[in-house]
Design a protein around this motif. Structure first.
Motif, mmCIF file in Angstrom:
data_model
loop_
_atom_site.group_PDB
_atom_site.id
_atom_site.type_symbol
_atom_site.label_atom_id
_atom_site.label_comp_id
_atom_site.label_asym_id
_atom_site.label_seq_id
_atom_site.Cartn_x
_atom_site.Cartn_y
_atom_site.Cartn_z
ATOM 1 N N UNK A 298 44.914 10.317 -36.983
ATOM 2 C CA UNK A 298 44.897 11.398 -35.986
ATOM 3 C C UNK A 298 43.484 11.888 -35.741
ATOM 4 N N UNK A 299 42.747 12.065 -36.857
ATOM 5 C CA UNK A 299 41.398 12.605 -36.745
ATOM 6 C C UNK A 299 40.489 11.624 -36.002
ATOM 7 N N UNK A 300 40.570 10.339 -36.377
ATOM 8 C CA UNK A 300 39.701 9.351 -35.730
ATOM 9 C C UNK A 300 40.070 9.225 -34.257
ATOM 10 N N UNK A 301 41.358 9.282 -33.952
ATOM 11 C CA UNK A 301 41.784 9.208 -32.561
ATOM 12 C C UNK A 301 41.164 10.344 -31.759
ATOM 13 N N UNK B 90 43.625 1.985 -38.911
ATOM 14 C CA UNK B 90 43.149 1.299 -37.713
ATOM 15 C C UNK B 90 44.286 0.925 -36.776
ATOM 16 N N UNK B 91 45.372 0.397 -37.340
ATOM 17 C CA UNK B 91 46.524 0.017 -36.516
ATOM 18 C C UNK B 91 47.126 1.244 -35.839
ATOM 19 N N UNK B 92 47.168 2.364 -36.577
ATOM 20 C CA UNK B 92 47.729 3.586 -35.984
ATOM 21 C C UNK B 92 46.870 4.074 -34.819
ATOM 22 N N UNK B 93 45.544 4.018 -34.999
ATOM 23 C CA UNK B 93 44.662 4.488 -33.927
ATOM 24 C C UNK B 93 44.831 3.599 -32.691
ATOM 25 N N UNK B 94 44.877 2.282 -32.917
ATOM 26 C CA UNK B 94 45.033 1.363 -31.783
ATOM 27 C C UNK B 94 46.365 1.585 -31.085
ATOM 28 N N UNK C 61 37.483 -0.310 -23.405
ATOM 29 C CA UNK C 61 37.167 0.242 -24.717
ATOM 30 C C UNK C 61 37.910 1.569 -24.930
ATOM 31 N N UNK C 62 38.027 2.039 -26.140
ATOM 32 C CA UNK C 62 37.462 1.462 -27.357
ATOM 33 C C UNK C 62 38.211 0.208 -27.822
ATOM 34 N N UNK C 63 37.431 -0.783 -28.238
ATOM 35 C CA UNK C 63 38.019 -1.941 -28.879
ATOM 36 C C UNK C 63 38.100 -1.622 -30.361
ATOM 37 N N UNK C 64 39.203 -2.010 -30.954
ATOM 38 C CA UNK C 64 39.391 -1.644 -32.360
ATOM 39 C C UNK C 64 39.532 -2.890 -33.212
ATOM 40 N N UNK C 65 38.852 -2.903 -34.354
ATOM 41 C CA UNK C 65 38.930 -4.053 -35.250
ATOM 42 C C UNK C 65 38.882 -3.595 -36.692
ATOM 43 N N UNK C 66 39.506 -4.371 -37.561
ATOM 44 C CA UNK C 66 39.246 -4.188 -38.978
ATOM 45 C C UNK C 66 38.396 -5.365 -39.427
ATOM 46 N N UNK C 67 37.497 -5.093 -40.339
ATOM 47 C CA UNK C 67 36.513 -6.105 -40.727
ATOM 48 C C UNK C 67 36.741 -6.537 -42.164
ATOM 49 N N UNK C 68 36.862 -7.846 -42.353
ATOM 50 C CA UNK C 68 36.985 -8.426 -43.682
ATOM 51 C C UNK C 68 35.686 -8.140 -44.446
#
Ligand SMILES: Cc1cc2nc3c(=O)[nH]c(=O)nc-3n(C[C@H](O)[C@H](O)[C@H](O)COP(=O)(O)OP(=O)(O)OC[C@H]3O[C@@H](n4cnc5c(N)ncnc54)[C@H](O)[C@@H]3O)c2cc1C
Lengths: 280, 297
Positions: free
Chosen positions: B51-54, B77-81, B123-130
């Motif tokens: 919620x906060x990041x969104x 990340x999935x929730x924000x996207x 955008x915003x494009x959202x990704x999680x990084x390994x």
């Protein structure tokens, strides 16, 4: 309690031979979705009058996965498919699943936390968002308290840290590999497989139309796995040997390599020093 | 990434000590650090973080929003996207810019292939990084990021965190353990030593695993096997003792951050991949290591 489990049927690369050579493709249910069915069946066993409905959005081959779910013990199976869904992304898949779930009704929705093929891991979050449900993601095992109508679930974090979350039904929970191994077949599976019909639905029946903004990400290429490139490594500064090492998939540089052939006590001390440094 | 996209790199954190954190981040090239008031949420969970990041993302309109592909980062990340209804690509190992578009590469089908994807949504494009694909680099610019205190108001969370605890590190499954000691074939001929080695592993807080010949000999259960047909490791340190380094064993340990190899054979293949190579007899070394940890603990 009505428990709906969303399943993905995975069509993988051929198990032998190379892609494009006509070798048969590998079909399998998404392993984490099987864990989700297992959790659903355990919850059903623990509370009377519960029902487990499995739903998939996929082509006819996806019935292999639904049949596995029926054999495990699911009460009802639904497959939604439309030619328009070829190449659909997670957002559209989630929309189709939402419409199906609204039509069947639910108290709890489960699915695997990600799929083993492309694994974006966003479908659970999309379902929760669309259906305005609370979400617990990456749960290891579920408990239901009939008195409070709440479920609780453990979540695995890094380095052995665990958290327990609770929320009120209706809710969405995505399942991670936990201690409950999915059963192979449940009692009476032959009878169930013979008797149960899979319900087949299309988009028109659901009243879903193909969205205008069809895809948010598109596939550019599928390639053989490459060694991980380390972002931020200054390749120019590496020796030829180190570059070769990286090309062959080794990500560590040998800069820190120490050879010790001292007395065991001294070698042990050397290991201890490194452990203290690396484990913090 | 920011340079490739012609953007400024910023970070979001929750915490009261923004300034001291910003000082720690000195040299990593960040320009701004958005610090959120920890009291904005009753509990910080994936739900409230998302919620906060969104809410920050809606206000600050980033081009790209990156999360670590950890349990928390993947969840949030999935929730924000989902909330922003924008393109999401998980566990990226590499990025590239093509014209105006950003591409990301990730492993699919359990690493059997890599897939390159491109964002089409705005955008915003959202990704999680390994995280294994990355290495922290400190640049020449020693400036600390500018701290910006950002206010967020969050909806009442609907999931509640009721308990947080830690499993005894020695009780963890091999795949989750941070420190693993592996023992190979030599133990078969000296099975009476097994309990001593177990004890030594325990005193350094490690989980004990073995190579396939040892489980084949019935000395340890199948769950203790490390390797392609057993457990895949992903921890911080793996100490391989008396293990030659066959491909079947090595492919399952490539995610471990640091490899220590102990072998009496100076030319053992495993030394090629080890960061610390110890030429020693494991039956002397492991107990010595155990003793050392007991005396210093
Ligand atoms: C399909 C398939 C799947 C397989 N899957 C796996 C798997 O999942 N996991 C796995 O481990 N293997 C697997 N294997 C087996 C693998 O190929 C090797 O045979 C095995 O890993 C070798 O085990 P090792 O290193 O313990 O033994 P060895 O190769 O015999 O090595 C023993 C090492 O110990 C050293 N040594 C001897 N005495 C001492 C001492 N006192 N102190 C220190 N060092 C000493 C020796 O120098 C030697 O390097 C698989 C094989 C096949 C064909």
């Amino acid at each position: 309690m009505k428990i709906a489990v969303c399943l993905k049927h995975i069509i993988g690369p051929p198990s032998s031979g190379l892609a494009g050579t006509g070798a048969p493709l590998r079909h399998s249910p998404n392993p984490l979705d099987l864990s989700a069915i297992e959790e659903a069946l355990r919850l059903r066993a623990g509370s009377g009058g519960s029902e487990v409905v499995v739903v998939t959005a996929g082509p006819p081959q996806a019935e292999l996965t639904l049949n596995r779910a029926i054999a495990m013990g699911a009460d009802k199976a639904i497959r939604v498919w439309d030619e328009a869904m070829c190449g659909a992304d997670s957002f559209f898949t989630a929309e189709v699943l939402c419409a199906t779930l609204r039509a069947t009704g639910f108290d709890l929705i489960l699915c695997g936390s990600r799929s083993a093929d492309t694994g974006s891991g966003i479908v659970g979050a999309l379902l929760a968002e669309e259906l305005e449900l609370p979400l617990i993601a990456g749960a290891l095992g579920l408990k239901y308290d009939e008195r409070t109508n709440r479920i609780s679930a453990d979540k695995k974090l890094e380095r052995g840290v665990r958290e327990t979350y609770t929320t009120c039904l209706p809710a969405m929970v995505t399942i991670e590999h936990g201690p409950n191994e999915p059963r192979w077949y449940g009692a009476g599976w032959v009878h169930r497989l013979l008797k149960q019909k899979i319900e087949r639905r299309d988009l028109r029946w659901l009243g879903v139309s193909f969205p205008a903004q069809s895809r948010r990400v598109e596939i550019v290429a599928v390639t053989p796995p490459r060694p991980r490139t380390k972002l931020g490594v200054n390749v120019a500064s590496l020796s030829r040997e180190e570059k070769l090492r990286m090309m062959f998939g080794q990500t560590r540089t040998s800069a820190g390599q120490v050879r010790a052939s001292d007395r065991p006590e001294d070698a042990a001390r050397k290991i201890k020093e490194h452990l203290d440094k690396w484990l913090g | 990434m920011a340079r490739l996209l012609g953007q400024r790199p910023c970070a979001i954190t929750v915490g009261g000590e923004g300034d001291s954190f910003a000082t720690q981040l000195r040299g990593f090239g960040l320009e701004k650090l958005y610090v959120l008031d920890p009291r904005a949420a009753p509990q910080w969970t994936p739900e409230t973080y998302a919620q906060a990041v969104t809410s920050v993302a809606l206000r600050r309109k980033p081009k790209l929003l990156l999360f670590a592909a950890t349990p928390l980062g993947s969840d949030a990340g999935a929730r924000v996207a989902a909330r922003l209804r924008t393109g999401f690509i998980s566990e990226c190992v590499d990025f590239a810019v093509e014209g105006e578009r950003l591409c990301a590469r990730k492993a699919v089908h359990g690493g059997e292939a890599h897939m390159t994807l491109r964002w089409l949504s705005p955008p915003p494009w959202i990704a999680t990084v390994d995280l294994d694909a990355l290495e922290a680099i400190e640049g020449a610019n020693r400036c600390a990021p500018q701290v910006i205190e950002d206010q967020v108001t969050l909806e009442a969370p609907r999931t509640e965190l009721v308990r947080r605890w830690k499993v005894d590190p020695r009780q963890l499954a091999l795949g989750e353990a941070s420190l693993v000691v592996g023992v190979g074939r030599p133990i078969i001929a000296r099975a009476q030593e097994l309990s001593r080695l177990k004890e030594a592993a325990e005193s350094i807080g490690a989980v004990l695993g073995v190579s396939r010949p040892v489980t084949d000999a019935g000395l340890m259960p199948k769950e203790s096997q490390i390797g392609m047909s057993g457990n895949w490791l992903a921890g911080d340190v793996y100490i391989a003792c008396g293990i030659s380094g066959s491909a079947y064993h090595m492919m399952a340990i490539h995610k471990v951050r640091h490899l220590i190899a102990v072998n009496i054979d100076r030319d053992a293949p495993i030394f090629k991949s080890a960061e610390l190579a110890i030429v020693a007899d494991l039956f002397e070394l492991l107990p010595a290591l155990g003793e050392l940890s007991k005396t210093t603990a």
